[in-house]
Design a protein around this motif. Structure first.
Motif, PDB file in Angstrom:
ATOM      1  N   GLU A 158      15.921   5.875  29.159  1.00 50.46           N
ATOM      2  CA  GLU A 158      15.393   6.112  27.839  1.00 50.46           C
ATOM      3  C   GLU A 158      14.743   7.579  28.241  1.00 50.46           C
ATOM      4  OE1 GLU A 158      14.978   4.868  24.404  1.00 50.46           O
ATOM      5  OE2 GLU A 158      16.975   5.186  25.190  1.00 50.46           O
ATOM      6  N   VAL A 159      14.000   7.621  29.447  1.00 57.62           N
ATOM      7  CA  VAL A 159      13.425   8.794  29.921  1.00 57.62           C
ATOM      8  C   VAL A 159      14.427   9.820  29.618  1.00 57.62           C
ATOM      9  CG1 VAL A 159      12.116  10.202  31.528  1.00 57.62           C
ATOM     10  CG2 VAL A 159      11.253   7.980  30.904  1.00 57.62           C
ATOM     11  N   ASP A 160      15.658   9.704  30.565  1.00 56.97           N
ATOM     12  CA  ASP A 160      16.628  10.785  30.674  1.00 56.97           C
ATOM     13  C   ASP A 160      16.963  11.316  29.031  1.00 56.97           C
ATOM     14  OD1 ASP A 160      18.419  11.905  32.459  1.00 56.97           O
ATOM     15  OD2 ASP A 160      20.120  10.811  30.989  1.00 56.97           O
ATOM     16  N   ARG A 161      17.190  10.224  28.258  1.00 51.34           N
ATOM     17  CA  ARG A 161      17.864  10.452  26.974  1.00 51.34           C
ATOM     18  C   ARG A 161      16.912  11.432  26.202  1.00 51.34           C
ATOM     19  NH1 ARG A 161      16.889   8.908  22.117  1.00 51.34           N
ATOM     20  NH2 ARG A 161      15.253   7.286  22.509  1.00 51.34           N
ATOM     21  N   VAL A 162      15.670  11.229  26.201  1.00 50.53           N
ATOM     22  CA  VAL A 162      14.530  12.124  25.462  1.00 50.53           C
ATOM     23  C   VAL A 162      14.136  13.277  26.119  1.00 50.53           C
ATOM     24  CG1 VAL A 162      13.739   9.717  24.280  1.00 50.53           C
ATOM     25  CG2 VAL A 162      12.570  10.803  26.279  1.00 50.53           C
TER      26      VAL A 162
END
Length: 281
Positions: A158-162
């Protein structure tokens, strides 16, 4: 939502929403900053050491967040000390994501008192499913929070996505040592209702899987030991003043739990430090 995810998030939320936990962390652990500190002496005030952690980490990402229009997300923001530091110093916009509505209420109040409410959006939610669009943030930040997830790989995904391309992620987390023997952390894990902890090796492997560049990993496990001992000493010293705010049963359980963390750290079973990665452009 998986059962494991629901159980981990629900347990953490219930705990941090309790009056006992809220008052303990606010009055004993540091108030604005409720994470592990960087101590220059074993008897240093907790709040001073904890703020030093924020400053130490901020030095490593200041260039990324100081540009005009930059934005960051704090995963597990607690009472918001770090985001007020960043909003005040850099003027950046911040999403402060945290699962405790009780902590978030204190957080919003302190933001208003500091005149920073327009820059900081406090959001009730979980970092396993970040309520933000793809590629929104220049910086992701977290301090001693990801351990509460039952799906830490999902948190990093999720960190990578945002994160924007070239965005950075800097965080700390209480972890088990890479060579921790099987079963020895049961007293620690049982107290915080978890089945495992992350490790330096785990987070590095997840970073490689996501294609992140390792900017720097700094191991400082001795600070974990100092911090938990310092909190235990402070709790003992101020126990009488907490009457009516924190129950005796909670204090007794907390002292036992803090002792388990100190013992685990001294035996080399636990680990802590700063991890800093960059998403590729």
């Amino acid at each position: 939502m998986s059962a494991d995810y629901a159980a981990a998030v629900s347990t953490a939320r219930d705990y941090y929403n309790s009056d006992d936990a809220d008052n303990f962390y606010f009055h004993i652990w540091g108030g604005q900053d409720i994470h592990i500190g960087l101590y220059q002496s074993p008897d240093e005030p907790i709040a001073d050491a904890s703020r030093r952690t924020v400053e130490f980490m901020a030095e490593r990402v200041g260039a990324r967040i100081s540009t005009q229009g930059a934005s960051m997300i704090d995963l597990g923001s607690g009472f918001g000390g770090a985001v007020r530091f960043f909003a005040g110093r850099f003027g950046c916009r911040v999403m402060a994501l945290n699962l405790s509505e009780t902590e978030n209420a204190r957080h919003r109040q302190m933001n208003g008192e500091a005149g920073l409410g327009d820059l900081i959006e406090v959001v009730d939610g979980s970092f396993e499913n970040i309520p933000a669009e793809h590629g929104r943030f220049d910086l992701a930040w977290s301090q001693d929070a990801i351990l509460h997830s039952g799906r830490r790989d999902q948190v990093l995904a999720e960190v990578d996505r945002v994160l924007k391309p070239g965005g950075e992620f800097i965080f700390t987390d209480p972890m088990q040592a890479d060579d921790c023997p099987e079963g020895v952390l049961a007293p620690v894990l049982d107290r915080i209702h978890l089945q495992s902890l992350g490790s330096f090796a785990f987070y590095r492997e997840q970073a490689r899987r996501l294609g992140w560049e390792e900017v720097g990993v700094i191991e400082m496990t001795e600070q974990l030991v100092t911090h938990y001992q310092r909190v235990a000493d402070e709790l003992q010293a101020k126990r009488a003043s907490l009457a009516g705010l924190v129950s005796d049963g909670y204090i007794d359980r907390m002292l036992t739990g803090l002792g388990n963390w100190v013992e685990g750290g001294r035996r080399g079973w636990l680990a802590w430090g700063v991890m800093h990665f960059r998403k590729p452009i």
